[in-house]
Design a protein around this motif. Structure first.
Motif, PDB file in Angstrom:
ATOM      1  N   SER A 114       0.824  -1.215   0.000  1.00  0.00           N
ATOM      2  CA  SER A 114       0.000   0.000   0.000  1.00  0.00           C
ATOM      3  C   SER A 114       0.856   1.262   0.000  1.00  0.00           C
ATOM      4  O   SER A 114       0.495   2.268  -0.631  1.00  0.00           O
ATOM      5  CB  SER A 114      -0.942  -0.003   1.211  1.00  0.00           C
ATOM      6  OG  SER A 114      -0.210  -0.071   2.422  1.00  0.00           O
ATOM      7  N   GLU A 115       1.998   1.227   0.682  1.00  0.00           N
ATOM      8  CA  GLU A 115       2.884   2.397   0.676  1.00  0.00           C
ATOM      9  C   GLU A 115       3.440   2.633  -0.715  1.00  0.00           C
ATOM     10  O   GLU A 115       3.550   3.781  -1.170  1.00  0.00           O
ATOM     11  CB  GLU A 115       4.022   2.191   1.669  1.00  0.00           C
ATOM     12  CG  GLU A 115       4.958   3.396   1.757  1.00  0.00           C
ATOM     13  CD  GLU A 115       6.083   3.196   2.763  1.00  0.00           C
ATOM     14  OE1 GLU A 115       6.907   4.121   2.916  1.00  0.00           O
ATOM     15  OE2 GLU A 115       6.141   2.114   3.380  1.00  0.00           O
TER      16      GLU A 115
ATOM     17  N   THR B  39       1.423   6.967  -6.837  1.00  0.00           N
ATOM     18  CA  THR B  39       0.333   7.873  -7.203  1.00  0.00           C
ATOM     19  C   THR B  39       0.746   9.324  -7.011  1.00  0.00           C
ATOM     20  O   THR B  39       0.497  10.180  -7.874  1.00  0.00           O
ATOM     21  CB  THR B  39      -0.914   7.559  -6.366  1.00  0.00           C
ATOM     22  OG1 THR B  39      -1.307   6.198  -6.594  1.00  0.00           O
ATOM     23  CG2 THR B  39      -2.064   8.487  -6.722  1.00  0.00           C
ATOM     24  N   ASP B  40       1.397   9.606  -5.888  1.00  0.00           N
ATOM     25  CA  ASP B  40       1.852  10.969  -5.605  1.00  0.00           C
ATOM     26  C   ASP B  40       2.946  11.402  -6.591  1.00  0.00           C
ATOM     27  O   ASP B  40       2.998  12.565  -7.003  1.00  0.00           O
ATOM     28  CB  ASP B  40       2.381  11.068  -4.173  1.00  0.00           C
ATOM     29  CG  ASP B  40       1.274  10.949  -3.132  1.00  0.00           C
ATOM     30  OD1 ASP B  40       0.094  11.105  -3.495  1.00  0.00           O
ATOM     31  OD2 ASP B  40       1.597  10.697  -1.955  1.00  0.00           O
TER      32      ASP B  40
ATOM     33  N   SER C 111       0.695   4.306  -2.844  1.00  0.00           N
ATOM     34  CA  SER C 111       0.511   5.701  -2.463  1.00  0.00           C
ATOM     35  C   SER C 111       1.641   6.576  -2.997  1.00  0.00           C
ATOM     36  O   SER C 111       1.410   7.651  -3.557  1.00  0.00           O
ATOM     37  CB  SER C 111       0.427   5.814  -0.940  1.00  0.00           C
ATOM     38  OG  SER C 111       0.305   7.161  -0.537  1.00  0.00           O
TER      39      SER C 111
ATOM     40  N   LYS D  31       1.749   2.388 -10.232  1.00  0.00           N
ATOM     41  CA  LYS D  31       0.393   2.866  -9.963  1.00  0.00           C
ATOM     42  C   LYS D  31      -0.626   2.032 -10.732  1.00  0.00           C
ATOM     43  O   LYS D  31      -1.640   1.592 -10.173  1.00  0.00           O
ATOM     44  CB  LYS D  31       0.269   4.337 -10.349  1.00  0.00           C
ATOM     45  CG  LYS D  31      -1.145   4.891 -10.168  1.00  0.00           C
ATOM     46  CD  LYS D  31      -1.254   6.326 -10.675  1.00  0.00           C
ATOM     47  CE  LYS D  31      -2.694   6.828 -10.588  1.00  0.00           C
ATOM     48  NZ  LYS D  31      -2.844   8.205 -11.141  1.00  0.00           N
TER      49      LYS D  31
END
Length: 360
Positions: A22-23, A29-30, A26, A177
């Motif tokens: 999950s990290e 995506t950023d 994230s 992503k």
């Protein structure tokens, strides 16, 4: 020639789930977010010149005739030169070191203000570099790792290692992503040192940031770009490892006909991404046959390299590469009309001429 595997593979953990770390998701995506909007201005790093370029000048631009992006950039250099009142000529070479050195000597015989080219390390063209330095000719070379110095010889560069590392990181994070950090990707390049460095950066980023991803890098000879030999090599790699679901190409020529070749081989579910797309590459975005392209056009590459030449003349110092992030095109933002010269911002030429203080 047989394609060369780079001999470096990143691999994640066994038994990756449908959604990875999950990290990782994230962070990817950023990372991608700033590149999803198309630019409206050329980078501020292309600062205004203090005065217009001198009225008298000439350039010779060289490009590999079999690579549309390379020879297209040479032709776009000529256009940039003409718009500031200089003379210009584009010369094609066959991609071999021997022919390039012959053509460089021919270019030097014309006694131009500058000679511009891409991708060729200084060590492979030393006779021309030394002659240019002795004769006061600026050599401007894009897309190499060597640092320029002085005001003649190899004195100007553009689209340097910082850009190619960023290209690799954008591609890696896009795959993370899109695959929810479980992707298996093959990056395909050409035998230019800076592309190998970019391929290494891609593998490094995938390894470091995506524990459930896998990746590999393959090199195809320049003479095979845009031919069935290149697509057949990629198809063979995917047949050898059906878990590969992403193919990245470091030049648009390597993507020509690729989606059709995959369909013919019965390979489905593979997403194609790449660099330096032409009209045919971008058309595949609209048809759904490719997924993402980073769009450094030959026009932008040419004008950025011409900018480097003008800055040597103004400052009396070597010009180091200016960073300019590549616009990212997907099916969501690809224009309805595209061409080999599609560039963002669309009025980049006018913006460069304004910063060069050139008026109509």
């Amino acid at each position: 020639m047989v394609p060369v595997l780079a001999g470096c593979t990143s691999s994640g953990g066994e038994g990756a789930s449908a959604e990875g770390d999950s990290e990782c998701i994230s962070k990817a995506t950023d990372f991608i977010a700033p590149y999803e909007a198309l630019p409206t201005q050329i980078p501020d790093a292309f600062t205004p010149l203090n005065a217009p370029p001198p009225k008298q000048g000439s350039v010779v631009a060289l490009g590999v005739g079999s690579l549309p992006f390379d020879i297209g950039t040479a032709e776009a250099v000529v256009d940039a030169a003409k718009q500031i009142g200089w003379q210009g000529q584009a010369i094609a070479h066959d991609g071999s070191v021997e022919d390039l050195n012959r053509k460089l000597q021919q270019a030097l015989d014309q006694k131009p203000t500058a000679i511009l080219l891409q991708g060729q390390p200084v060590g492979s063209i030393l006779p021309a570099v030394e002659r240019a330095k002795a004769e006061g000719v600026i050599l401007a070379i894009a897309s190499i790792e060597d640092k320029p110095s002085g005001t003649s010889g190899y004195a100007a560069s553009s689209n340097g290692p910082n850009n190619f590392a960023l290209d690799a990181d954008i591609q890696a994070n896009w795959i993370m992503k899109d695959s929810k950090c479980t992707g298996n990707a093959l990056m395909v390049g050409l035998p230019f040192p800076i592309l190998k460095a970019s391929g290494d950066q891609f593998l490094k980023t995938m390894t470091a940031d995506c524990p459930d991803c896998k990746s590999d890098y393959m090199v195809i000879q320049s003479s095979q770009a845009g031919t069935p030999a290149a697509t057949n090599s990629i198809v063979s790699a995917l047949q050898a490892d059906p878990s590969i679901k992403y193919v990245g190409v470091q030049d648009g020529s390597l993507g020509l006909g690729l989606s059709a070749a995959l369909k013919q081989a019965g390979i489905t579910g593979v997403k194609i991404i790449g660099l330096t797309p032409g009209k045919q590459n971008l058309a595949t975005l609209k048809s759904g046959d490719s997924s993402m392209w980073l769009t450094l056009s030959n026009g932008m590459a040419a004008w950025a390299l011409m900018d480097a030449v003008l800055r040597v003349g103004e400052t009396g110092q070597a010009t180091q590469p200016i960073a300019f992030p590549p616009p990212m095109l997907t099916s969501d933002n690809v224009p309805s009309e595209v061409s080999d010269s599609t560039t963002f911002p669309a009025d980049y030429q006018a913006q460069f001429l304004q910063r060069w203080k050139v008026t109509g």
